[in-house]
Design an enzyme around this catalytic site. Structure first.
Site, PDB file in Angstrom:
ATOM      1  N   TYR A 187       0.134  -1.495 -12.297  1.00  0.00           N
ATOM      2  CA  TYR A 187      -1.297  -1.480 -12.625  1.00  0.00           C
ATOM      3  C   TYR A 187      -1.585  -0.861 -13.993  1.00  0.00           C
ATOM      4  CZ  TYR A 187      -1.522  -2.646  -7.681  1.00  0.00           C
ATOM      5  OH  TYR A 187      -1.340  -3.260  -6.468  1.00  0.00           O
ATOM      6  N   CYS A 236     -13.093   3.798 -29.236  1.00  0.00           N
ATOM      7  CA  CYS A 236     -14.347   4.489 -29.537  1.00  0.00           C
ATOM      8  C   CYS A 236     -15.122   4.668 -28.246  1.00  0.00           C
ATOM      9  CB  CYS A 236     -15.147   3.687 -30.541  1.00  0.00           C
ATOM     10  SG  CYS A 236     -14.399   3.771 -32.152  1.00  0.00           S
ATOM     11  N   GLY A 255       0.733  -1.259   0.000  1.00  0.00           N
ATOM     12  CA  GLY A 255       0.000   0.000   0.000  1.00  0.00           C
ATOM     13  C   GLY A 255       0.756   1.298   0.000  1.00  0.00           C
TER      14      GLY A 255
HETATM   15  N1  LLP Z   1      -1.624  -7.040  -0.853  1.00  0.00           N
HETATM   16  C1  LLP Z   1      -2.933  -7.101  -1.083  1.00  0.00           C
HETATM   17  C2  LLP Z   1      -3.734  -8.087  -0.371  1.00  0.00           C
HETATM   18  C3  LLP Z   1      -3.525  -6.236  -2.017  1.00  0.00           C
HETATM   19  O1  LLP Z   1      -4.828  -6.316  -2.233  1.00  0.00           O
HETATM   20  C4  LLP Z   1      -2.730  -5.310  -2.705  1.00  0.00           C
HETATM   21  C5  LLP Z   1      -3.311  -4.413  -3.695  1.00  0.00           C
HETATM   22  C6  LLP Z   1      -1.350  -5.282  -2.446  1.00  0.00           C
HETATM   23  C7  LLP Z   1      -0.834  -6.158  -1.496  1.00  0.00           C
HETATM   24  C8  LLP Z   1      -0.400  -4.349  -3.143  1.00  0.00           C
HETATM   25  O2  LLP Z   1      -0.675  -3.038  -2.861  1.00  0.00           O
HETATM   26  P1  LLP Z   1       0.280  -1.872  -3.434  1.00  0.00           P
HETATM   27  O3  LLP Z   1       1.593  -1.934  -2.683  1.00  0.00           O
HETATM   28  O4  LLP Z   1       0.463  -2.129  -4.872  1.00  0.00           O
HETATM   29  O5  LLP Z   1      -0.462  -0.626  -3.157  1.00  0.00           O
HETATM   30  N2  LLP Z   1      -5.704  -1.206  -9.474  1.00  0.00           N
HETATM   31  C9  LLP Z   1      -5.492  -0.232  -8.417  1.00  0.00           C
HETATM   32  C10 LLP Z   1      -4.742  -0.819  -7.262  1.00  0.00           C
HETATM   33  C11 LLP Z   1      -5.435  -2.003  -6.644  1.00  0.00           C
HETATM   34  C12 LLP Z   1      -4.672  -2.543  -5.480  1.00  0.00           C
HETATM   35  C13 LLP Z   1      -5.249  -3.840  -5.058  1.00  0.00           C
HETATM   36  N3  LLP Z   1      -4.549  -4.473  -4.006  1.00  0.00           N
HETATM   37  C14 LLP Z   1      -4.738   0.964  -8.997  1.00  0.00           C
HETATM   38  O6  LLP Z   1      -4.411   0.929 -10.172  1.00  0.00           O
HETATM   39  O7  LLP Z   1      -4.498   1.929  -8.296  1.00  0.00           O
END
Ligand code: LLP
Length: 433
Positions: free
Chosen positions: A390, A360, A247
């Site tokens: 992402y 489109c 996160g």
């Molecule tokens: N662990 C779990 C259980 C998660 O659900 C996620 C992200 C992470 C780790 C990794 O989080 P990060 O370090 O990448 O913030 N598509 C969205 C982001 C969705 C994140 C989902 N879970 C975007 O493009 O912002």
């Protein structure tokens, strides 16, 4: 520039030491470019901070949902990370990269029986079990296979991570995990402890993504440890592992704060240690699951500009040869990005426009209110920065547009090579019977 792997040389954008115009010329556009050295540096920052501030019982897991392809997972393996996987496809990619599956953790809120069996057959280390049905299914399938499966239970600590709604997952109202507040976390723990083919290793939470408020992680760790202490008192069971999820936020635009990953980890490690001392708990093995902060600033996307449309009294549009099919994040979340005219960095940017894709669909926008040189025109190379996370993983074939390739660049290895080839119309057609 927002990241130090970006430089301007004679008005031309260079990324990881490579001239972006030359890359576009050689590999075509749209093109994802990834900086291997930056991925490794980001991995090492996590690894070193966790070892220094917590000790050998800490391990970072890379969240493959941010980006997953074989070359990348090999890098993650070489850097000594574990892996968070969420689908049969990510498991297959890990296998293809010869990833040591005992260090893989299988997430998601709705694993099918087939997913569960496949993960066990691959020797997955841990299931991060989301709900009671899954715990029962894992127990049953483990029984059939004659194994005792290690799991973590995913809990929701009831925290608002102050990020956009689509990625705020730690609140009680979430499709993920069992809430501590409602008593369901305690119930599922009791249930897991009663099952003979389940080895409950500990607990997991993930409060959200693109989070800059470091207090959120401190609060999450305290709530989780208080829960662990409560469970010990209630059932005599002491969790061996605590996984605090991913996160940490990254910089997409100049106005985003800079996250100091080392300092954040130092804070979390000392909060966990202090809380364990207060509650007389043995230190659990610690897991963190960064995705975005490992790969986001290791990626850019290059496009070629096409139509420039000026609507007097309204606004201007610059169309590029990609769009929401390779980067749906503005369309989905209104995400900010830095957009540059890669060959015209020396020119004044006095032309305000929306940079849009070629689908489109009116919502096919990469970014609004972009300042471009007024000479922007057909054939210019347009770079969108910080697209390593992402983007590829969320790309689609909407309107049957083939996905771009990924070219991997390493200054240290003096290497530029394709890691994922460009999809062709034939690839898209290949599933049609
Ligand atoms: N662990 C779990 C259980 C998660 O659900 C996620 C992200 C992470 C780790 C990794 O989080 P990060 O370090 O990448 O913030 N598509 C969205 C982001 C969705 C994140 C989902 N879970 C975007 O493009 O912002």
């Amino acid at each position: 520039m927002i990241c130090d792997n970006l430089t301007a040389l004679d008005g031309v954008l260079h990324f990881a030491g490579q001239n972006t115009l030359a890359l576009a010329q050689e590999y075509g556009t749209p093109l994802y470019v990834m900086d291997e050295d930056r991925i490794r540096t980001n991995c090492r920052t996590y690894k070193k901070a966790l070892e220094t501030f917590y000790g050998p019982e800490a391990m970072p897991l890379y969240a493959g949902k941010a980006a997953s392809f074989t070359r990348l997972i090999k890098i993650i393996k070489e850097e000594g990370f574990g892996l968070d996987v969420v689908s049969a496809g990510e498991i297959a990619t890990a296998k293809n990269a010869d990833f040591p599956m005992e260090h893989a953790y299988f997430h998601s809120n709705n694993k099918t029986d087939a997913d569960i069996a496949l993960a066990m057959d691959c020797g997955i280390g841990y299931f991060v079990a989301d709900n009671v049905e899954e715990v029962d299914a894992v127990n049953a399938i483990a029984g059939e296979k004659g194994i005792r499966q290690k799991i973590l239970l995913r809990l929701t600590p009831g925290i608002d991570p102050h990020t956009y709604a689509a990625v705020a997952t730690g609140k009680v109202d979430s499709k993920f995990g069992s809430a501590i507040e409602t008593g369901q976390a305690e119930e599922i723990t009791a249930h897991a402890l009663s099952l003979s083919n389940i080895d409950l290793a500990g607990f997991h939470c993930h409060v959200g993504s693109q989070v800059f408020d470091s207090d959120v992680f401190l609060r999450a760790s305290e709530i989780m440890l208080e829960f662990i202490s409560h469970i010990r008192a209630r059932f005599g069971y002491t969790a061996r592992m605590l996984d605090l999820g991913g996160g940490y936020g990254v910089r997409y635009v100049d106005s985003d704060p800079v996250s100091d990953i080392s300092a954040n980890i130092a804070q979390v490690a000392s909060a966990v240690k202090a809380k364990c001392a207060e509650l007389s708990l043995p230190l659990p093995a610690l897991r963190m699951e960064p995705g975005r902060s490992i790969v986001a600033d290791a990626g850019i996307t290059l496009y070629t500009a096409g139509t420039v449309k000026k609507i007097p009294g309204y606004k201007n549009y610059v169309s590029v040869d990609g769009g929401m099919t390779d980067n749906p994040r503005f369309a989905l979340y209104g995400s900010s990005y830095t957009v540059l005219n890669a060959g015209k960095l020396n020119e004044d940017c006095d032309f305000e426009c929306s940079v849009v894709g070629r689908c489109c669909e009116s919502g096919d926008i990469l970014q609004e209110n972009v300042k471009m040189p007024s000479s922007v025109g057909r054939g210019d190379i347009i770079a969108v920065l910080t697209t390593g996370a992402y983007n590829y993983s969320m790309s689609s074939n909407y309107t049957r547009i083939p996905r771009p390739p990924i070219v991997m660049v390493s200054r240290e290895k003096s290497q530029v090579s394709l890691a994922v080839r460009r999809e062709t119309a034939q690839d898209v057609l290949s599933l049609d019977l």
